[in-house]
Design a protein around this motif. Structure first.
Motif, PDB file in Angstrom:
ATOM      1  N   MET A 191       1.225  55.889 -11.317  1.00  0.00           N
ATOM      2  CA  MET A 191       0.960  55.917  -9.696  1.00  0.00           C
ATOM      3  C   MET A 191       1.824  56.669  -9.095  1.00  0.00           C
ATOM      4  N   PHE A 192       2.734  57.046  -9.475  1.00  0.00           N
ATOM      5  CA  PHE A 192       3.823  58.321  -8.712  1.00  0.00           C
ATOM      6  C   PHE A 192       2.828  59.339  -8.736  1.00  0.00           C
ATOM      7  N   SER A 193       2.410  60.092 -10.055  1.00  0.00           N
ATOM      8  CA  SER A 193       1.670  61.379  -9.635  1.00  0.00           C
ATOM      9  C   SER A 193       0.541  61.233  -8.917  1.00  0.00           C
ATOM     10  N   SER A 194      -0.263  59.980  -8.705  1.00  0.00           N
ATOM     11  CA  SER A 194      -1.620  59.958  -8.051  1.00  0.00           C
ATOM     12  C   SER A 194      -0.909  60.094  -6.641  1.00  0.00           C
ATOM     13  N   GLN A 199     -14.796  61.645  -8.919  1.00  0.00           N
ATOM     14  CA  GLN A 199     -13.526  62.162  -8.956  1.00  0.00           C
ATOM     15  C   GLN A 199     -12.873  61.404  -7.635  1.00  0.00           C
ATOM     16  N   THR A 200     -13.605  61.278  -6.554  1.00  0.00           N
ATOM     17  CA  THR A 200     -13.083  60.808  -5.379  1.00  0.00           C
ATOM     18  C   THR A 200     -12.701  59.007  -5.632  1.00  0.00           C
ATOM     19  N   GLU A 255     -20.585  54.292 -14.124  1.00  0.00           N
ATOM     20  CA  GLU A 255     -19.378  53.159 -14.048  1.00  0.00           C
ATOM     21  C   GLU A 255     -18.140  53.937 -14.557  1.00  0.00           C
ATOM     22  N   LEU A 256     -16.949  53.669 -13.859  1.00  0.00           N
ATOM     23  CA  LEU A 256     -15.566  54.262 -14.345  1.00  0.00           C
ATOM     24  C   LEU A 256     -14.947  53.153 -14.853  1.00  0.00           C
ATOM     25  N   THR A 302      -8.669  54.642  -7.005  1.00  0.00           N
ATOM     26  CA  THR A 302      -8.324  53.597  -7.681  1.00  0.00           C
ATOM     27  C   THR A 302      -6.599  53.462  -7.589  1.00  0.00           C
ATOM     28  N   ALA A 303      -5.926  54.631  -7.563  1.00  0.00           N
ATOM     29  CA  ALA A 303      -4.533  54.619  -7.502  1.00  0.00           C
ATOM     30  C   ALA A 303      -3.937  54.628  -6.320  1.00  0.00           C
ATOM     31  N   THR A 304      -4.877  55.203  -5.051  1.00  0.00           N
ATOM     32  CA  THR A 304      -4.303  55.183  -3.743  1.00  0.00           C
ATOM     33  C   THR A 304      -4.506  54.124  -2.709  1.00  0.00           C
ATOM     34  N   ASP A 305      -5.932  53.351  -3.267  1.00  0.00           N
ATOM     35  CA  ASP A 305      -6.147  52.243  -2.549  1.00  0.00           C
ATOM     36  C   ASP A 305      -6.272  51.059  -3.327  1.00  0.00           C
TER      37      ASP A 305
END
Length: 290
Positions: A39-42, A241-242, A281-282, A247-250
């Motif tokens: 989460m930090f790196s993202s 990729q967006t 699907e991711l 997934t990490a930012t929102d």
């Protein structure tokens, strides 16, 4: 999660001159070191280790400019065993040696202290489902490749391109469980998400544990657990990729889940002949955030 990241930033400031136990901090915050680093790196756009180095060199620069201590004392104070090692780290951040900065007063590149805040706009709904999946196996052809955050990864492209068309057909025939079809699998990813760090990429399929494994294929064993599945549609690989970044930012900061160790999987459901657009699907391994 946001409060945990800000506590991590505070701890960095409190212990700039010493090593700190991020695993213990994660435990006291009710999360895991793996999730905290991811989460930090993202959100910060840099690995935790890089942020710590930049902050240390930012604060150390003030001591270098003041000239009240010799360079060896400053180096040792920040955990470096020699002025040479300290000088390399200093130059990597500031672009100049400590001696030059002491003489000329610069140049200096400051890393401000981070502060995380969550802004939820909700303008882009994320098509997500949460599923429980029994243990399964991934079969295919694996290679070690560097991590590239944006655009097509030429190393992965070369790896897939080297496989004959009949091999793709053979793999498809082996698939017998979700995620269905040919899969793009990333495993052993650096928790810091450092661009250029190596990961294991596997081009293959998912099979149940009872499926016989051909001896010429690489395998990844996947534990039973919960998965967050995100559906994407549009220009490829940009939309995928967006969404991965979002997934990490929102999604993760505003939902009661955290990442757990395991492979990240992309299933391509439909695509244009030239792969310019695709529906995917991711699959991300998650667990309840405690």
């Amino acid at each position: 999660m946001i409060s945990a990241l800000n506590r991590l930033v505070d701890l960095v400031e409190e212990q700039l001159r010493e090593e700190f136990d991020i695993e213990e901090l994660a435990r006291t915050l009710g999360t895991t070191e793996y999730h905290l680093r991811r989460m930090f790196s993202s959100l910060a756009g840099m690995p935790l280790s890089e942020y710590v180095r930049r902050r240390r060199m930012t604060v150390a620069a003030a001591e270098v400019v003041r000239g009240e201590s010799d360079l060896l004392s400053i180096a040792v104070g920040y955990g470096y065993g020699s002025t040479e090692a300290f000088g390399r780290a200093f130059r990597a951040v500031h672009g100049a040696s400590p001696g030059d900065v002491r003489r000329d007063g610069g140049p200096l590149r400051t890393q401000p202290q981070l502060r995380f805040r969550l802004t939820i706009e909700g303008s882009t709904p994320m098509d997500t489902r949460i599923i429980e999946h029994p243990a399964f196996r991934l079969l295919g052809h694996a290679a070690r490749v560097p991590l590239i955050h944006r655009g097509i990864n030429p190393h992965i492209q070369q790896h897939i391109g080297a496989l004959p068309e009949q091999e793709h057909a053979r793999l498809r025939a082996l698939s017998d469980t979700e995620p269905a079809g040919l899969l793009q699998v990333c495993d052993d990813i650096d928790p810091d998400g450092t661009e250029g760090s190596e990961l294991t990429y596997l081009h293959g399929v998912a099979v149940t544990n009872g499926t016989q494994t051909p001896v010429d294929l690489d395998t990844i064993e996947v534990d039973a657990g919960t998965w967050a599945v995100f559906r994407t549609e549009g220009p490829h690989p940009e939309v995928l990729q967006t969404t991965w970044a979002a997934t990490a930012t929102d999604w993760l900061p505003s939902n009661p889940w955290r990442l757990r160790r395991g492979p990240s999987i992309v299933a391509v459901l439909e695509r244009a002949d030239d792969f310019s657009t695709a529906t995917c699907e991711l699959w991300l391994p998650v667990e309840p955030a405690r």
